[in-house]
Design a protein around this motif. Structure first.
Motif, mmCIF file in Angstrom:
data_model
loop_
_atom_site.group_PDB
_atom_site.id
_atom_site.type_symbol
_atom_site.label_atom_id
_atom_site.label_comp_id
_atom_site.label_asym_id
_atom_site.label_seq_id
_atom_site.Cartn_x
_atom_site.Cartn_y
_atom_site.Cartn_z
ATOM 1 N N GLN A 1 6.685 -0.474 1.008
ATOM 2 C CA GLN A 1 6.166 0.840 1.370
ATOM 3 C C GLN A 1 7.278 1.769 1.849
ATOM 4 N N SER B 1 5.638 -4.147 4.041
ATOM 5 C CA SER B 1 6.089 -2.889 4.649
ATOM 6 C C SER B 1 7.413 -2.418 4.052
ATOM 7 N N ARG C 1 -0.700 0.740 -8.113
ATOM 8 C CA ARG C 1 0.600 0.467 -7.481
ATOM 9 C C ARG C 1 1.394 1.743 -7.204
ATOM 10 N N LYS D 1 9.415 2.897 -1.018
ATOM 11 C CA LYS D 1 8.717 3.926 -1.808
ATOM 12 C C LYS D 1 8.834 5.298 -1.134
ATOM 13 N N GLY E 1 -0.213 -4.415 -1.016
ATOM 14 C CA GLY E 1 0.303 -3.265 -0.285
ATOM 15 C C GLY E 1 -0.337 -1.949 -0.707
ATOM 16 N N ALA E 2 -0.746 -1.881 -1.973
ATOM 17 C CA ALA E 2 -1.385 -0.664 -2.478
ATOM 18 C C ALA E 2 -2.845 -0.561 -2.043
ATOM 19 N N LEU F 1 4.136 -0.304 -5.247
ATOM 20 C CA LEU F 1 3.793 -1.283 -4.228
ATOM 21 C C LEU F 1 3.217 -2.508 -4.929
#
Length: 182
Positions: A161, A158, A17, A164, A98-99, A94
């Motif tokens: 992301q 998204s 993650r 992050k 997503g990761a 994430l």
């Protein structure tokens, strides 16, 4: 279940993650847990075995959540889903999808299959929830429930992301607020 095994899974999940599947090794986990790499190989002979177990844990966790949520209204279930990853924001993590999705083509086959399973479970559940909520006039949106589910899910992915990268939690919070206007 063995505490060492669970800790390996927990640390592996956090590493996926935070830095991604391809950016960590068993040595990283061993260092955090102060154990030898061989101890990790005892439980997970290959890194893809560990990755598959991490995805399986996410499948089980999500499946258990939606069972618990069944007694809630459609709006409450949707709210819970939109807020599912709130705890990730301060860590700049994430979600597992997503990761892993950006490196999907380089993942081992067993992980690609499990990741596809997880995505389909989430999308099927969300589509059904949106469909029932729309039919009962609890939700109002113009697109089909499937398209709305894809839009909501991809927006959340998204948004995690972008949050992050930008290190700006308001991105996530503002998008959540918009997604709840349904």
């Amino acid at each position: 279940m063995n505490d060492t095994r669970n800790e390996i899974i927990r640390i592996g999940s956090e590493l996926i993650r935070s830095v991604g599947y391809n950016a960590f090794s068993y040595a990283d986990i061993a260092k955090v847990l102060n154990i030898k790499n061989a101890a990790i190989h005892y439980y997970f002979p290959t890194k893809s075995d560990l990755g598959e177990e991490i995805i399986n844990r996410n499948i089980d966790a999500f499946s258990n959540l939606i069972i618990r949520w069944k007694t809630l209204s459609y709006r409450e279930q949707y709210y819970n889903y939109i807020h599912l990853h709130d705890s990730f924001i301060d860590h700049h993590w994430l979600c597992i999808v997503g990761a892993l999705a950006p490196s999907f083509d380089s993942l081992p086959e067993n992980m690609r299959q499990k990741l596809s399973t997880l995505i389909n479970i989430i999308l099927d559940w969300l589509t059904e929830l949106l469909d029932k909520g729309k039919k009962s006039n609890n939700f109002s949106f113009s697109e089909s429930p499937k398209i709305k589910a894809l839009t909501v899910y991809s927006t959340l992915l998204s948004t995690l992301q972008m949050t992050k990268v930008l290190r700006d939690n308001t991105v996530y919070l503002n998008i959540q607020e918009e997604l709840l206007k349904i």
